[in-house]
Design a protein around this motif. Sequence first.
Motif, PDB file in Angstrom:
ATOM      1  N   GLY A 231      11.091   2.478  14.389  1.00  0.00           N
ATOM      2  CA  GLY A 231      11.429   3.512  13.405  1.00  0.00           C
ATOM      3  C   GLY A 231      10.195   4.158  12.807  1.00  0.00           C
ATOM      4  N   LEU A 232       9.191   3.352  12.470  1.00  0.00           N
ATOM      5  CA  LEU A 232       7.947   3.893  11.919  1.00  0.00           C
ATOM      6  C   LEU A 232       7.232   4.772  12.941  1.00  0.00           C
ATOM      7  N   LYS A 233       7.224   4.325  14.189  1.00  0.00           N
ATOM      8  CA  LYS A 233       6.573   5.102  15.254  1.00  0.00           C
ATOM      9  C   LYS A 233       7.310   6.419  15.482  1.00  0.00           C
ATOM     10  N   GLU A 234       8.635   6.390  15.418  1.00  0.00           N
ATOM     11  CA  GLU A 234       9.411   7.626  15.565  1.00  0.00           C
ATOM     12  C   GLU A 234       9.138   8.571  14.404  1.00  0.00           C
ATOM     13  N   ASP A 235       9.072   8.025  13.195  1.00  0.00           N
ATOM     14  CA  ASP A 235       8.809   8.849  12.012  1.00  0.00           C
ATOM     15  C   ASP A 235       7.498   9.620  12.121  1.00  0.00           C
ATOM     16  N   HIS A 236       6.516   9.029  12.792  1.00  0.00           N
ATOM     17  CA  HIS A 236       5.179   9.623  12.848  1.00  0.00           C
ATOM     18  C   HIS A 236       4.810  10.165  14.235  1.00  0.00           C
ATOM     19  N   GLY A 237       5.783  10.218  15.155  1.00  0.00           N
ATOM     20  CA  GLY A 237       5.535  10.825  16.457  1.00  0.00           C
ATOM     21  C   GLY A 237       4.589  10.050  17.355  1.00  0.00           C
ATOM     22  N   ASP A 238       4.516   8.734  17.191  1.00  0.00           N
ATOM     23  CA  ASP A 238       3.669   7.897  18.045  1.00  0.00           C
ATOM     24  C   ASP A 238       4.428   7.592  19.335  1.00  0.00           C
ATOM     25  N   LEU A 239       4.324   8.503  20.301  1.00  0.00           N
ATOM     26  CA  LEU A 239       5.106   8.372  21.535  1.00  0.00           C
ATOM     27  C   LEU A 239       4.712   7.154  22.355  1.00  0.00           C
TER      28      LEU A 239
ATOM     29  N   LEU B  51       0.838  -1.198   0.000  1.00  0.00           N
ATOM     30  CA  LEU B  51       0.000   0.000   0.000  1.00  0.00           C
ATOM     31  C   LEU B  51       0.876   1.251   0.000  1.00  0.00           C
ATOM     32  N   PRO B  52       0.362   2.353  -0.540  1.00  0.00           N
ATOM     33  CA  PRO B  52       1.136   3.603  -0.485  1.00  0.00           C
ATOM     34  C   PRO B  52       1.406   4.004   0.968  1.00  0.00           C
ATOM     35  N   SER B  53       2.602   4.513   1.198  1.00  0.00           N
ATOM     36  CA  SER B  53       2.993   4.897   2.552  1.00  0.00           C
ATOM     37  C   SER B  53       2.331   6.213   2.953  1.00  0.00           C
ATOM     38  N   ASP B  54       1.732   6.204   4.125  1.00  0.00           N
ATOM     39  CA  ASP B  54       1.268   7.412   4.801  1.00  0.00           C
ATOM     40  C   ASP B  54       1.178   7.086   6.276  1.00  0.00           C
ATOM     41  N   ARG B  55       0.773   8.035   7.084  1.00  0.00           N
ATOM     42  CA  ARG B  55       0.750   7.857   8.535  1.00  0.00           C
ATOM     43  C   ARG B  55      -0.083   6.659   8.950  1.00  0.00           C
ATOM     44  N   ALA B  56      -1.294   6.535   8.438  1.00  0.00           N
ATOM     45  CA  ALA B  56      -2.180   5.434   8.835  1.00  0.00           C
ATOM     46  C   ALA B  56      -1.578   4.082   8.459  1.00  0.00           C
TER      47      ALA B  56
END
Length: 187
Positions: free
Chosen positions: A88-96, A52-57
């Motif tokens: 890494g994905l969580k850091e990229d999107h600020g999911d603390l 799937l295309p990459s985005d936050r969700a």
Amino acid sequence: RQLVDEEGDTLLEVTCDFYGALARAEEQGLRPGPSAEVAAELGGLVTALRGLPSDRARDLLLARVLQAQASRLGDQQAYLQACHESLGLKEDHGDLAGQALTMGMLGNFFLWWADKPDPAQARHWLERDLRLVESMGHTGALSSLLNRLALALWLQRSDQPEAGPQALATAQRALARARRDRHAVDQ
């Protein structure tokens, strides 16, 4: 917005498949722990999400699936790889909150599950987890986190003499937190 891969699968469908896989594992009594069947099913979802295309969700769902898959892998290197990719994905999107959860998983890995426990690595991840949890004000599991950090410090005391007193102070902090939490429940 719906994300669609080459086979026409949407992010919603993959999300439903993910929670369905976890529910089936639960029904079969397959708690988190090595399970080739569940890991393979989750691996298929990882592949679908990567299509799937990459985005936050998409990225945060992929991080969650990787985390769930990691806890069911029997291979330690694959476990670490999945955790690091998820982090890494969580850091990229600020999911603390997600970052804290994965850091705790890594700390636990180096304390309990690694073929050769590594208290220094456990301490590294648990200290990062603690800083993040405290910065978010999430104190619900603070006593448990402090206890695990105290153990990591205690295991380092022969190599680092200052770790012994730090372990004691951290254990005392964990006990005080547990007492405070207990008092709040009793009220």
